[in-house]
Design an enzyme around this catalytic site. Structure first.
Site, PDB file in Angstrom:
ATOM      1  N   TYR A 185      -9.866   5.243 -12.182  1.00  0.00           N
ATOM      2  CA  TYR A 185      -9.310   5.691 -10.750  1.00  0.00           C
ATOM      3  C   TYR A 185      -9.434   7.189 -10.645  1.00  0.00           C
ATOM      4  O   TYR A 185      -9.136   7.661  -9.786  1.00  0.00           O
ATOM      5  CB  TYR A 185      -8.047   5.138 -10.292  1.00  0.00           C
ATOM      6  CG  TYR A 185      -7.745   3.687 -10.308  1.00  0.00           C
ATOM      7  CD1 TYR A 185      -8.852   2.804  -9.387  1.00  0.00           C
ATOM      8  CD2 TYR A 185      -6.779   2.945 -10.761  1.00  0.00           C
ATOM      9  CE1 TYR A 185      -8.770   1.377  -9.478  1.00  0.00           C
ATOM     10  CE2 TYR A 185      -6.570   1.548 -10.454  1.00  0.00           C
ATOM     11  CZ  TYR A 185      -7.565   1.027 -10.122  1.00  0.00           C
ATOM     12  OH  TYR A 185      -7.312  -0.471  -9.644  1.00  0.00           O
TER      13      TYR A 185
ATOM     14  N   GLY B 253       0.614  -1.377  -0.092  1.00  0.00           N
ATOM     15  CA  GLY B 253       0.103   0.010   0.013  1.00  0.00           C
ATOM     16  C   GLY B 253       0.964   1.392   0.044  1.00  0.00           C
ATOM     17  O   GLY B 253       0.162   2.164   0.052  1.00  0.00           O
TER      18      GLY B 253
ATOM     19  N   TYR C 142      -0.201  -1.195 -12.758  1.00  0.00           N
ATOM     20  CA  TYR C 142      -1.555  -1.091 -13.353  1.00  0.00           C
ATOM     21  C   TYR C 142      -1.723  -0.188 -14.493  1.00  0.00           C
ATOM     22  O   TYR C 142      -2.580   0.437 -14.675  1.00  0.00           O
ATOM     23  CB  TYR C 142      -2.400  -0.498 -12.216  1.00  0.00           C
ATOM     24  CG  TYR C 142      -2.129  -1.293 -10.940  1.00  0.00           C
ATOM     25  CD1 TYR C 142      -2.830  -2.367 -10.631  1.00  0.00           C
ATOM     26  CD2 TYR C 142      -1.459  -0.583  -9.737  1.00  0.00           C
ATOM     27  CE1 TYR C 142      -2.614  -3.040  -9.411  1.00  0.00           C
ATOM     28  CE2 TYR C 142      -1.267  -1.314  -8.434  1.00  0.00           C
ATOM     29  CZ  TYR C 142      -1.904  -2.474  -8.417  1.00  0.00           C
ATOM     30  OH  TYR C 142      -1.542  -3.011  -7.270  1.00  0.00           O
TER      31      TYR C 142
ATOM     32  N   CYS D 105     -13.538   4.725 -28.915  1.00  0.00           N
ATOM     33  CA  CYS D 105     -14.985   5.270 -28.853  1.00  0.00           C
ATOM     34  C   CYS D 105     -15.770   5.371 -27.551  1.00  0.00           C
ATOM     35  O   CYS D 105     -16.534   4.705 -27.158  1.00  0.00           O
ATOM     36  CB  CYS D 105     -15.803   4.785 -29.921  1.00  0.00           C
ATOM     37  SG  CYS D 105     -14.981   5.047 -31.467  1.00  0.00           S
ATOM     38  N   GLU D 106     -15.239   5.997 -26.442  1.00  0.00           N
ATOM     39  CA  GLU D 106     -15.713   6.394 -25.144  1.00  0.00           C
ATOM     40  C   GLU D 106     -15.575   7.575 -24.871  1.00  0.00           C
ATOM     41  O   GLU D 106     -14.222   8.162 -24.897  1.00  0.00           O
ATOM     42  CB  GLU D 106     -15.240   5.374 -24.188  1.00  0.00           C
ATOM     43  CG  GLU D 106     -15.425   3.923 -24.460  1.00  0.00           C
ATOM     44  CD  GLU D 106     -16.873   3.693 -24.099  1.00  0.00           C
ATOM     45  OE1 GLU D 106     -17.704   4.443 -23.433  1.00  0.00           O
ATOM     46  OE2 GLU D 106     -17.384   2.649 -24.355  1.00  0.00           O
TER      47      GLU D 106
ATOM     48  N   PRO E  68       4.438  -5.433  -1.428  1.00  0.00           N
ATOM     49  CA  PRO E  68       4.380  -4.451  -2.236  1.00  0.00           C
ATOM     50  C   PRO E  68       4.245  -4.414  -3.813  1.00  0.00           C
ATOM     51  O   PRO E  68       4.661  -5.721  -4.269  1.00  0.00           O
ATOM     52  CB  PRO E  68       5.792  -3.771  -1.986  1.00  0.00           C
ATOM     53  CG  PRO E  68       6.532  -4.873  -1.643  1.00  0.00           C
ATOM     54  CD  PRO E  68       5.681  -5.968  -0.991  1.00  0.00           C
ATOM     55  N   GLY E  69       3.655  -3.749  -4.231  1.00  0.00           N
ATOM     56  CA  GLY E  69       3.275  -3.839  -5.672  1.00  0.00           C
ATOM     57  C   GLY E  69       3.655  -2.500  -6.434  1.00  0.00           C
ATOM     58  O   GLY E  69       5.015  -2.368  -7.064  1.00  0.00           O
TER      59      GLY E  69
END
Length: 414
Positions: free
Chosen positions: A313, A219, A370, A341-342, A271-272
């Site tokens: 996010y 985190g 991520y 197309c968004e 941890p990442g």
């Protein structure tokens, strides 16, 4: 050079930065018996996993597929903790067969199911229950995991009773206890608050069940706003009010080690983002610059399918031209968007950037976590290539998808 050779969009990672971050954290915790288990959901490229395995890292996995990747990268199952709220029979059987170190169990039904699967295999499954300490990590609601209303873990008010139930199940071996309160946390206070609640419970559980380890999760946040590069130009170093903060590994260790050392347990960390986030960038090419009376849009060849954090996010990424502009180059507010197309397909809105034109290239920084790992083929867009830079070598560690790759495995009926 890499953008010219391999095209864009393109992910580029620094092996040196990943090693440096791992070693800094490992050394900061030298006073503890510990293991750093990389949370590979942040970046699961085989080359990144192999690099960390060679440094001595274990792995925090959340699926059978992630365990498969660890093994293919040269990692060991007995250095893996298996987390996640929805483990299937196939995944549990695979992990038990490979000798996983521990299952982080998230609920009573999962506990009973793992006992059942282990019994059918004639094995004892090593488990640690994930306790939810009901601590607000002050992070985005989608990456908060330690509050009572989150789907993760077992409430702190019920954890002793669930351990008592686990001890009665014949095909389980209680190995430890685990917690994780969220991601991208920018101060030590939530970690200290969680440990303050949990340490007395861990001491009691150790005396009752002979725990081997306490996993305190991950985190620790990284810098997304601004940059740590002191020599960068001012337009690159811009830091917004809350954006230039982070927790240095030494500060994190000073906060948690005094609370953990008296336990006499092996401490696992997961941890990442903090190991790989600032080690990567996504490169994108400018296709068009569209000017309207209301907005200027910088349209790139990368889209939300390549990097979804801003759309998912509201995640911030610093955006810089690959070629540094002249000091007097014009600048102004633009939306940096992709071709998907968004309306949510954007990387930045009303961002003050130097003027760019079609054919220029941009880097979206802090994209090592991520980023590619959450990419998709939405709009039938091919997944980008990934490059690992190590010293004077730059290797393709994932090839860009071909058109045929897009339909691999699909069949026309009849």
């Amino acid at each position: 050079k890499l953008a010219s050779e391999h095209g864009t969009p393109l992910y580029v990672y620094s092996a040196k930065t990943i090693r440096d971050h791992y070693c800094r954290l490992d050394e900061a915790l030298a006073g503890l018996d510990h293991r750093v288990c990389f949370a590979m959901k942040a970046n699961s490229n085989l080359a990144v996993l192999a690099l960390l395995a060679r440094e001595g890292a274990g792995f925090d996995i959340v699926s059978g597929g992630e365990l498969f990747r660890v093994l293919k990268a040269g990692g060991r199952a007995d250095a893996c903790t298996f987390a996640g709220v929805g483990k299937t029979r196939e995944e549990i059987e695979y992990a038990l067969g490979q000798g996983v170190y521990s299952f982080n169990v998230e609920s009573e039904p999962e506990l009973e199911f793992i006992n059942e699967v282990a019994g059918a295999m004639g094995r004892k499954a090593p488990v640690a229950l994930r306790v939810n300490p009901d601590v607000d990590a002050q992070t985005h609601k989608y990456i908060s995991t330690g509050k009572s209303h989150n789907k993760f873990g077992i409430g702190i008010d019920r954890i002793l009773g669930v351990y008592a139930a686990a001890a009665k199940l014949p095909h389980l071996k209680i190995r430890g206890i685990q917690t994780h309160i969220g991601s991208q946390i920018l101060e030590t206070k939530p970690f200290v608050e969680a440990l303050g609640k949990l340490v007395p419970i861990v001491e009691e559980l150790k005396s009752l069940y002979g725990l081997e380890f306490f996993s305190i999760g991950g985190g620790v946040g990284i810098i997304y706003h601004g940059t740590l590069e002191s020599g960068a130009p001012d337009w690159w170093k811009r830091a917004e009010a809350d954006g230039g903060r982070r927790i240095a590994f030494d500060d994190y260790a000073q906060a948690v080690v005094p609370l953990l050392k008296p336990l006499g347990l092996k401490i696992l960390l997961e941890p990442g983002r903090s190991l790989v986030g600032n080690a990567g960038a996504m490169l994108a090419g400018v296709v068009y610059v569209k000017r309207t009376p209301a907005k200027t849009f910088v349209i790139t060849d990368a889209g939300m399918n390549d990097l979804i954090r801003p759309a998912l996010y509201e995640g911030h990424h610093e955006i810089v031209p690959l070629k540094e502009p002249a000091a007097d180059a014009p600048r102004g507010p633009v939306d940096v968007v992709g071709p998907v197309c968004e309306s949510g397909d954007f990387f930045a809105q009303d961002r003050d950037l130097p003027s760019v034109k079609a054919g220029d290239r941009l880097a979206l920084l802090s994209a090592g976590a991520y980023g590619f790992v959450m990419a998709s083929n939405y709009n039938s867009r091919r997944l980008p290539a990934e490059i690992l830079v190590d010293g004077d070598k730059a290797e393709v560690v994932r090839e860009r998808q071909s058109w045929d790759d897009l339909i691999a495995g699909e069949k026309l009926p009849g």
